[in-house]
Enzyme design. Structure first.
Site, short mmCIF file in Angstrom:
data_model
loop_
_atom_site.label_atom_id
_atom_site.label_comp_id
_atom_site.label_asym_id
_atom_site.label_seq_id
_atom_site.Cartn_x
_atom_site.Cartn_y
_atom_site.Cartn_z
N GLY A 171 43.40 38.80 42.27
CA GLY A 171 42.38 37.55 42.04
C GLY A 171 42.98 36.46 41.04
O GLY A 171 44.13 36.69 40.36
N PHE A 172 42.34 35.45 40.72
CA PHE A 172 42.81 34.44 39.80
C PHE A 172 43.20 35.07 38.45
O PHE A 172 44.21 35.10 38.03
CB PHE A 172 41.87 33.21 39.73
N VAL A 173 42.08 35.50 37.72
CA VAL A 173 42.38 35.97 36.38
C VAL A 173 42.89 37.11 36.31
O VAL A 173 43.99 37.59 35.55
CB VAL A 173 40.87 36.24 35.52
N LEU B 134 37.60 43.90 36.83
CA LEU B 134 37.41 42.35 37.34
C LEU B 134 36.82 42.32 38.89
O LEU B 134 36.56 40.85 39.11
CB LEU B 134 38.72 41.47 37.09
N SER C 104 34.99 41.33 41.72
CA SER C 104 33.90 40.61 42.02
C SER C 104 34.19 39.30 42.45
O SER C 104 34.94 38.69 41.77
CB SER C 104 32.78 40.60 40.80
N ARG D 133 36.83 59.79 33.94
CA ARG D 133 37.71 60.95 34.31
C ARG D 133 39.17 60.96 33.80
O ARG D 133 39.81 62.09 33.28
CB ARG D 133 37.86 61.11 35.56
N ALA E 212 34.70 42.57 32.90
CA ALA E 212 34.90 41.21 32.93
C ALA E 212 33.50 40.76 33.16
O ALA E 212 33.26 40.56 34.46
CB ALA E 212 35.77 40.97 33.97
N TYR F 22 25.02 37.01 41.51
CA TYR F 22 26.21 37.22 40.58
C TYR F 22 25.46 37.53 39.04
O TYR F 22 26.09 38.51 38.59
CB TYR F 22 26.73 35.92 40.68
P1 NAD Z 1 38.71 35.87 41.91
O1 NAD Z 1 37.59 35.62 42.99
O2 NAD Z 1 39.74 35.06 41.91
O3 NAD Z 1 39.12 37.13 41.87
C1 NAD Z 1 38.30 38.32 42.18
C2 NAD Z 1 39.20 39.46 42.78
O4 NAD Z 1 38.25 40.63 42.96
C3 NAD Z 1 39.68 39.02 44.06
O5 NAD Z 1 41.08 39.15 44.21
C4 NAD Z 1 38.91 39.64 45.28
O6 NAD Z 1 39.53 39.77 46.22
C5 NAD Z 1 38.56 41.02 44.45
N1 NAD Z 1 37.25 41.86 44.93
C6 NAD Z 1 36.06 41.38 45.01
N2 NAD Z 1 35.23 42.24 45.48
C7 NAD Z 1 36.00 43.39 45.51
C8 NAD Z 1 35.89 44.57 45.74
N3 NAD Z 1 34.40 45.03 46.31
N4 NAD Z 1 36.65 45.53 45.82
C9 NAD Z 1 37.88 45.15 45.38
N5 NAD Z 1 38.16 43.89 45.07
C10 NAD Z 1 37.13 43.01 44.99
O7 NAD Z 1 37.81 35.62 40.67
P2 NAD Z 1 38.48 35.36 39.28
O8 NAD Z 1 37.89 33.87 38.74
O9 NAD Z 1 39.51 35.91 38.93
O10 NAD Z 1 37.32 36.41 38.29
C11 NAD Z 1 37.57 37.54 37.95
C12 NAD Z 1 36.67 38.46 37.12
O11 NAD Z 1 36.13 37.46 35.94
C13 NAD Z 1 35.30 38.34 37.91
O12 NAD Z 1 34.44 39.68 37.80
C14 NAD Z 1 34.54 37.33 37.31
O13 NAD Z 1 33.08 37.69 37.35
C15 NAD Z 1 35.02 37.28 35.85
N6 NAD Z 1 34.76 35.93 35.46
C16 NAD Z 1 35.66 34.95 35.75
C17 NAD Z 1 35.44 33.41 35.38
C18 NAD Z 1 36.21 32.24 35.61
O14 NAD Z 1 35.84 31.25 35.33
N7 NAD Z 1 37.29 32.62 36.54
C19 NAD Z 1 34.24 33.48 34.38
C20 NAD Z 1 33.42 34.17 34.15
C21 NAD Z 1 33.78 35.68 34.75
#
Ligand code: NAD
Length: 317
Positions: free
Chosen positions: A16-18, A79, A81, A112, A120, A151
């Site tokens: 994902g992005f982060v 992360l 989600s 484990r 996150a 969420y």
């Molecule tokens: P994103 O959607 O780009 O990345 C999330 C990644 O999780 C994706 O690659 C997706 O394919 C994967 N994913 C989702 N469900 C899954 C599952 N059941 N099994 C395996 N992989 C799964 O989102 P992001 O912006 O990179 O956010 C990453 C994390 O950081 C998240 O948990 C998000 O809640 C948290 N977060 C992000 C922000 C933000 O501004 N980007 C802010 C607060 C919290």
């Protein structure tokens, strides 16, 4: 403060992005990194750069199913989600399951393996906050049954479960509450404010503000967020710790800066407000400064310029 180093890291949501930025940072720190992702909301080419590293491995797996790994794991970053409202509103049950079953499986993997676990979490646990700026002690103001609850409540449950593992099993856990993060690697069509403004500005379309545009956000550059997650992992702190940029801007001000940086002549227009959209959002990062020695380094102007370069190259989708 940063006290330990890790050799073997697992990053759920690592495509994902982060997650992809965090994987890059961990690789630069010399770690062997396994990204676990079902690619449900990942950008198409997210793994291209990571796959060039010989210490990187990708496992295509849905974290709502149990995770088994051979070999050592020193730290698990959870992360996985959906994170953009567009994505989680389209996948309500999957999002709840990623926060509940997914978090439990990631916690079990860490338990484990005797690994440090970092969750996150999100500023969304504060909901539409009645306290400003938001400190970690604030319990939040969340609608538990509205559309966004899939969420917000998934993350609140994930925090509760992480805390229970710490109390019950003595797990070594840390909770990060991430505020709006932006930067290169975002999908143009993910529906969040920054990608929406850049794609609209670059296409010469109106930049759309939901509601009045006077609601505030604080936006943190993604490399800073990744650094904060690593700093939390390297500490012993259980959190929750806010990770965000305390420079508070109205959504309208963000749109104006995007217009300036892209040189766009697009107008700025207001559209219907979003249900339960928070009116004010700004972190108090005193705790992160004190216990992690962390603060954002990239200012908004610089971060938006780097992001503009990404969206000029990124496929529009
Ligand atoms: P994103 O959607 O780009 O990345 C999330 C990644 O999780 C994706 O690659 C997706 O394919 C994967 N994913 C989702 N469900 C899954 C599952 N059941 N099994 C395996 N992989 C799964 O989102 P992001 O912006 O990179 O956010 C990453 C994390 O950081 C998240 O948990 C998000 O809640 C948290 N977060 C992000 C922000 C933000 O501004 N980007 C802010 C607060 C919290």
């Amino acid at each position: 403060m940063t006290t330990r180093r890790f050799e073997h890291a697992v990053v759920t949501g690592g495509a994902g992005f982060v997650g992809a930025h965090l994987c890059e940072l961990l690789l630069a720190e010399g770690c062997v990194v396994v990204a676990v992702d079902d690619l449900s909301t990942a950008a198409e080419n997210a793994l291209d750069r990571l796959r060039r590293h010989d210490r990187f491995r990708f496992v295509h797996h849905d974290v709502t199913e149990p995770m088994a790994f051979d070999g050592p794991v020193d730290v698990v970053f959870h992360l996985a989600s959906a994170a953009s409202p567009r994505d989680y509103l389209a996948r309500p049950i999957e999002t709840l399951r990623a926060g509940s079953h997914g978090t439990e499986h990631a916690l079990e993997l860490a338990r484990r393996s005797g690994a440090r676990f970092v969750l996150a979490s999100t500023s969304e646990v504060y909901g539409d906050p009645l306290e400003h700026p938001q400190r970690e002690q604030y319990w939040g103001h969340v609608n538990p049954i509205g559309p966004r609850s899939v969420y917000d409540e998934a993350k609140r449950y994930a925090e509760a479960l992480t805390s229970a593992y710490r109390r019950e099993h003595g797990s070594d856990t840390g909770i990060a509450r991430i505020f709006n993060t932006y930067g290169p690697g975002m999908r143009a069509g993910d529906g969040r404010m920054i990608p929406a403004f850049f794609t609209q500005a670059l296409a010469g379309e109106p930049l759309t503000l939901t509601g009045t545009g006077e609601q505030t956000r604080s936006i943190c550059y993604v490399e800073d967020t990744a650094r904060g997650l690593l700093a939390l992992a390297c500490s012993d702190h259980p959190g929750p710790v806010n990770l965000g940029n305390p420079d508070e801007l109205t959504v309208r001000q963000v749109a104006e800066r995007v217009k300036e940086i892209t040189g766009s002549g697009s107008p700025i227009e207001c559209v219907d407000a979003v249900v339960d959209d928070p009116r004010r959002r700004c972190p108090d990062i005193t705790l992160a400064r004190e216990v992690l020695g962390w603060a954002p380094k990239v200012d908004v102007e610089d971060g938006l310029r780097r992001t503009a370069a990404w969206f000029r190259r990124a496929p529009l989708r």
